[in-house]
Design a protein around this motif. Structure first.
Motif, PDB file in Angstrom:
ATOM      1  N   ALA A  66     -99.457 -74.872  43.771  1.00 25.25           N
ATOM      2  CA  ALA A  66     -98.238 -75.456  43.198  1.00 25.25           C
ATOM      3  C   ALA A  66     -97.777 -74.669  41.976  1.00 25.25           C
ATOM      4  O   ALA A  66     -96.575 -74.411  41.799  1.00 25.25           O
ATOM      5  N   ARG A  67     -98.722 -74.281  41.123  1.00 24.45           N
ATOM      6  CA  ARG A  67     -98.356 -73.489  39.949  1.00 24.45           C
ATOM      7  C   ARG A  67     -97.787 -72.133  40.354  1.00 24.45           C
ATOM      8  O   ARG A  67     -96.792 -71.666  39.785  1.00 24.45           O
ATOM      9  N   ASN A  68     -98.416 -71.496  41.350  1.00 21.41           N
ATOM     10  CA  ASN A  68     -97.918 -70.195  41.792  1.00 21.41           C
ATOM     11  C   ASN A  68     -96.531 -70.305  42.420  1.00 21.41           C
ATOM     12  O   ASN A  68     -95.663 -69.447  42.210  1.00 21.41           O
ATOM     13  N   THR A  69     -96.314 -71.391  43.172  1.00 20.75           N
ATOM     14  CA  THR A  69     -94.994 -71.590  43.782  1.00 20.75           C
ATOM     15  C   THR A  69     -93.922 -71.790  42.723  1.00 20.75           C
ATOM     16  O   THR A  69     -92.824 -71.212  42.806  1.00 20.75           O
ATOM     17  N   ALA A  70     -94.235 -72.618  41.716  1.00 23.05           N
ATOM     18  CA  ALA A  70     -93.269 -72.836  40.634  1.00 23.05           C
ATOM     19  C   ALA A  70     -93.017 -71.547  39.853  1.00 23.05           C
ATOM     20  O   ALA A  70     -91.879 -71.251  39.458  1.00 23.05           O
ATOM     21  N   LYS A  71     -94.070 -70.768  39.635  1.00 20.89           N
ATOM     22  CA  LYS A  71     -93.917 -69.496  38.914  1.00 20.89           C
ATOM     23  C   LYS A  71     -93.052 -68.514  39.693  1.00 20.89           C
ATOM     24  O   LYS A  71     -92.165 -67.854  39.126  1.00 20.89           O
ATOM     25  N   LEU A  72     -93.287 -68.426  41.001  1.00 16.93           N
ATOM     26  CA  LEU A  72     -92.469 -67.543  41.827  1.00 16.93           C
ATOM     27  C   LEU A  72     -91.014 -68.001  41.876  1.00 16.93           C
ATOM     28  O   LEU A  72     -90.093 -67.174  41.887  1.00 16.93           O
ATOM     29  N   LYS A  77     -85.357 -67.109  40.256  1.00 18.59           N
ATOM     30  CA  LYS A  77     -84.119 -67.490  39.579  1.00 18.59           C
ATOM     31  C   LYS A  77     -83.771 -66.515  38.459  1.00 18.59           C
ATOM     32  O   LYS A  77     -82.588 -66.185  38.242  1.00 18.59           O
ATOM     33  N   GLN A  78     -84.805 -66.049  37.743  1.00 16.93           N
ATOM     34  CA  GLN A  78     -84.544 -65.070  36.683  1.00 16.93           C
ATOM     35  C   GLN A  78     -83.992 -63.764  37.249  1.00 16.93           C
ATOM     36  O   GLN A  78     -83.062 -63.173  36.689  1.00 16.93           O
ATOM     37  N   LEU A  79     -84.567 -63.322  38.386  1.00 17.74           N
ATOM     38  CA  LEU A  79     -84.063 -62.102  39.014  1.00 17.74           C
ATOM     39  C   LEU A  79     -82.634 -62.274  39.505  1.00 17.74           C
ATOM     40  O   LEU A  79     -81.801 -61.360  39.384  1.00 17.74           O
ATOM     41  N   GLU A  80     -82.330 -63.441  40.070  1.00 19.68           N
ATOM     42  CA  GLU A  80     -80.963 -63.692  40.523  1.00 19.68           C
ATOM     43  C   GLU A  80     -79.993 -63.685  39.344  1.00 19.68           C
ATOM     44  O   GLU A  80     -78.883 -63.127  39.435  1.00 19.68           O
ATOM     45  N   GLU A  84     -76.926 -61.055  38.778  1.00 22.99           N
ATOM     46  CA  GLU A  84     -75.540 -61.469  38.578  1.00 22.99           C
ATOM     47  C   GLU A  84     -74.964 -60.864  37.304  1.00 22.99           C
ATOM     48  O   GLU A  84     -73.792 -60.449  37.272  1.00 22.99           O
ATOM     49  N   LYS A  85     -75.783 -60.813  36.244  1.00 25.28           N
ATOM     50  CA  LYS A  85     -75.295 -60.217  34.995  1.00 25.28           C
ATOM     51  C   LYS A  85     -74.992 -58.732  35.174  1.00 25.28           C
ATOM     52  O   LYS A  85     -73.966 -58.227  34.698  1.00 25.28           O
ATOM     53  N   MET A  86     -75.901 -58.024  35.864  1.00 21.54           N
ATOM     54  CA  MET A  86     -75.674 -56.590  36.078  1.00 21.54           C
ATOM     55  C   MET A  86     -74.438 -56.346  36.945  1.00 21.54           C
ATOM     56  O   MET A  86     -73.640 -55.437  36.691  1.00 21.54           O
ATOM     57  N   GLU A  87     -74.264 -57.173  37.972  1.00 20.25           N
ATOM     58  CA  GLU A  87     -73.102 -57.021  38.844  1.00 20.25           C
ATOM     59  C   GLU A  87     -71.815 -57.314  38.094  1.00 20.25           C
ATOM     60  O   GLU A  87     -70.803 -56.611  38.264  1.00 20.25           O
ATOM     61  N   ALA A  88     -71.831 -58.366  37.250  1.00 19.32           N
ATOM     62  CA  ALA A  88     -70.633 -58.678  36.472  1.00 19.32           C
ATOM     63  C   ALA A  88     -70.342 -57.597  35.444  1.00 19.32           C
ATOM     64  O   ALA A  88     -69.163 -57.288  35.173  1.00 19.32           O
ATOM     65  N   ARG A  89     -71.362 -56.986  34.870  1.00 22.40           N
ATOM     66  CA  ARG A  89     -71.156 -55.913  33.905  1.00 22.40           C
ATOM     67  C   ARG A  89     -70.560 -54.681  34.571  1.00 22.40           C
ATOM     68  O   ARG A  89     -69.728 -53.982  33.992  1.00 22.40           O
TER      69      ARG A  89
END
Length: 260
Positions: A66-72, A77-80, A84-89
């Motif tokens: 469960a911890r590994n799933t939440a961490k992944l 979400k951080q990568l997404e 999005e920030k890089m694409e918008a820039r």
């Protein structure tokens, strides 16, 4: 005069009785049934210990998964968000404006109401314990989410029969919803499974909050003004939190000895 025993012949005389027991001595070897019982008990203890070890290992594996799933999920979400920030820039678009297009007018209105309600409750000005209880009740109702649809249905049924109550006739719907001290009806309500689950979830949430909040904090409290560590200490801290700014001058005058 000769005794009676002297007149008897040797064959007629009563022989001496030997007090020793001629029964066979108990065997020192262990009974096979006892040995088998001891072996079964040993196997049962080993089996119980093995089952407990497997249960602990399985529980740890589930928690770790469960911890590994939440961490992944957090990393995904951080990568997404970074993508999005890089694409918008690169394209020169406004990322905040692009995200706002995903929300409807109803979502925006709900968000504004939530922010306004949160701002009202964050006003920790001079207050009393009644106001604190009201704030706590409002916050609990937001988390608890009562079944307002069922309550409104009962209320509408009770209000529709209010004229019958005024005329003197009895109404079961109104009596069930608005009971007074003269009512003899007691403990007849049977909540649904969803309502019971909501109550249990709220109790568990409050329990977790109390356990996390009960950690010891290293802080300088200054002068000790309490007589015990539990009730009086917490009561004095609450008084200082709400009345410190209003009584500071009086307490300073008492300490300096200039109070009238």
């Amino acid at each position: 005069m000769a005794s009676e025993d002297d007149t008897l012949t040797p064959s007629e005389q009563t022989p001496d009785v030997d007090d020793t027991d001629d029964s066979p001595a108990p065997s020192t070897s262990t009974d096979p049934r006892q040995a088998k019982l001891a072996a079964l008990r040993k196997r049962m203890a080993e089996s119980a210990q093995a089952n407990r070890r497997e249960l602990i290992n399985e529980s740890n594996a589930v928690r770790s998964a469960a911890r590994n799933t939440a961490k992944l999920e957090r990393k995904r979400k951080q990568l997404e968000a970074m993508g999005e920030k890089m694409e918008a820039r690169e394209t020169g678009e406004d990322l905040e404006r692009k995200k706002n297009w995903e929300y409807s007018i109803e979502d925006n209105e709900r968000w504004d109401k939530k922010k306004e309600r949160k701002g009202r409750r964050a006003d920790f000005s001079f207050t009393d314990y009644d106001d604190i209880a009201r704030r706590k009740y409002k916050k609990d109702m937001d988390i608890f989410k009562p079944d307002l649809a069922s309550y409104n249905a009962q209320r509408s049924a009770a209000e529709s029969t209010s004229q019958a109550l005024t005329a003197g006739t009895s109404s079961a719907a109104a009596e069930d919803l608005y009971r007074d001290a003269d009512s003899f009806v007691y403990a007849d309500h049977k909540p649904s499974e969803d309502a019971i689950d909501r109550v249990i979830g709220k109790i568990n949430l409050d329990k977790d909050k109390r356990q996390k909040r009960s950690r010891e904090r290293d802080e300088d409290e200054g002068d000790i003004t309490y007589i015990n560590e539990q009730k009086n200490r917490m009561f004095n801290k609450k008084l200082e939190r709400y009345y410190h700014s209003h009584t500071k001058e009086i307490r300073d005058n008492f300490e300096r000895g200039t109070a009238l």
